[in-house]
Design an enzyme around this catalytic site. Structure first.
Site, PDB file in Angstrom:
ATOM      1  N   HIS A  44       0.815  -1.215   0.000  1.00 31.18           N
ATOM      2  CA  HIS A  44       0.000   0.000   0.000  1.00 31.18           C
ATOM      3  C   HIS A  44       0.851   1.268   0.000  1.00 31.18           C
ATOM      4  CE1 HIS A  44      -2.920  -3.042   0.967  1.00 31.18           C
ATOM      5  NE2 HIS A  44      -3.891  -2.159   0.827  1.00 31.18           N
ATOM      6  N   ASP A 175      -3.636  -3.474  12.498  1.00 30.97           N
ATOM      7  CA  ASP A 175      -4.097  -3.028  11.174  1.00 30.97           C
ATOM      8  C   ASP A 175      -4.253  -4.289  10.336  1.00 30.97           C
ATOM      9  OD1 ASP A 175      -4.570  -1.945   8.693  1.00 30.97           O
ATOM     10  OD2 ASP A 175      -2.545  -1.164   8.410  1.00 30.97           O
ATOM     11  N   LYS A 228     -16.350 -16.925  11.184  1.00 33.79           N
ATOM     12  CA  LYS A 228     -16.329 -15.767  12.084  1.00 33.79           C
ATOM     13  C   LYS A 228     -15.845 -14.524  11.352  1.00 33.79           C
ATOM     14  CE  LYS A 228     -15.481 -18.654  16.144  1.00 33.79           C
ATOM     15  NZ  LYS A 228     -14.562 -18.942  17.279  1.00 33.79           N
TER      16      LYS A 228
END
Length: 336
Positions: A44, A175, A228
């Site tokens: 990123h 994160d 989940k």
């Protein structure tokens, strides 16, 4: 190759100015991309520069847009990002939320109609380094199958938590994507010619695999915790849309303005000084980390890390040896 922070930021800034950002905006965005790379989040950082430029050229990002206030409820505000650069919109939202936390103890910004914020952890670190606790997330277009399905119907909705450190302890930060590995991690691993350390999705035949290229091709990434993670991703998507009066994956898919084009983001910042004193918070954090790391190591373990300690290791390596940038990615940036 290995480059200095200044070399990377300067080249990215040059590119962003060329494609319409003001010098100030280009400098901020280039710094954030470079910081992500410096922290080891190559996917990123430098790896997203060309894609961001492509979105500008296609009109999916408005380089001149700024957020506008739509709703003001005191400790809650909703802004329209007007499809401006996601980095700038997210930093703006953090600043407003911190101002509200100063006044109310907590501030929540709902940011609708914005664009890709790149590395979500940027904003957790930004807030925590200024003394705030951060909880934030963004929804995305569908890029992950729900548990029990083949087709993508869930966003891989990054979720961030962070809290302040001190002189002896770095900021603690989570994160994470809601898949076992984010698509950016798959790309970085594939470009390096490596396999994933653990299976991260399915191939086109439905076999669980550690081959990043096969997962990219099938788009069947694995949710964390299986069912989940699937449910967690769904709730982040819906809450992101509801708390911003924005949209979720179903409408983002219909809009098709690139990755995260028109997405909804929620940023909740808390001033912990309204609740506890600095010494008490430091003692709590220190005790928790010491307890975590006192556990007996598992077989073949390389050690235990508290959330956020990984970027400290990348910083040390990059300080000593220069910041790693993939050769092909760097040539792509220089050619823009």
């Amino acid at each position: 190759m290995r480059l200095t922070f200044e070399e990377i930021q300067s080249e990215i800034k040059r590119v962003f100015i060329k494609y319409g950002l003001s010098e100030e905006k280009a400098d901020i965005c280039a710094r954030i991309h470079t910081e992500s790379t410096y922290d080891g989040i190559y996917s990123h950082g430098t790896n997203r520069v060309a894609r961001f430029v492509d979105y500008i050229k296609k009109g999916w990002v408005d380089v001149n847009a700024d957020p506008t206030l739509e709703k003001d409820c005191g400790a809650i505000k909703v802004y329209n990002g007007n499809m401006g650069p996601g980095i700038l919109n997210a930093l703006f939202a953090c600043d407003r939320a911190m101002e509200m936390a100063d006044q109310y103890g907590i501030g929540m910004i709902g940011l609708k109609n914005t664009t890709h914020w790149m590395r979500g952890g940027t904003y957790g670190l930004y807030a925590a380094r200024k003394g705030y606790v951060a909880i934030m997330w963004t929804n995305t277009e569908a890029c992950m199958p729900p548990w029990g399905a083949k087709e993508c119907r869930l966003g891989n909705n990054p979720f961030v938590m962070a809290l302040p450190g001190n002189d002896n302890q770095p900021v603690l930060q989570l994160d994470m994507a809601i898949s076992q590995y984010a698509y950016g991690k798959l790309q970085v691993t594939r470009l390096a010619g490596k396999k994933l350390p653990f299976p991260g999705g399915f191939d086109n035949d439905g076999n669980l695999t550690d081959d990043p290229g096969a997962i990219e091709e099938s788009m069947r990434i694995l949710p964390i915790g299986y069912w989940k993670g699937s449910s967690f991703s769904f709730m982040l998507d819906v809450l992101g849309a509801v708390l911003t009066d924005g949209v979720g994956a179903a409408d983002l898919d219909a809009a098709t303005k690139g990755s995260c084009g028109g997405c909804s983001q929620v940023m909740i910042l808390i001033d912990p000084k309204k609740i506890t004193d600095g010494d008490s918070m430091t003692n709590t954090i220190t005790r928790a980390i010491e307890y975590l790391k006192s556990a007996e190591l598992a077989e073949n373990s390389k050690g235990i890390m508290a959330p956020g300690e990984d970027y400290i290791q990348f910083n040390k390596d990059h300080d000593e040896n220069g910041i790693f940038v993939d050769d092909g990615v760097w040539e792509e940036i220089k050619s823009l």
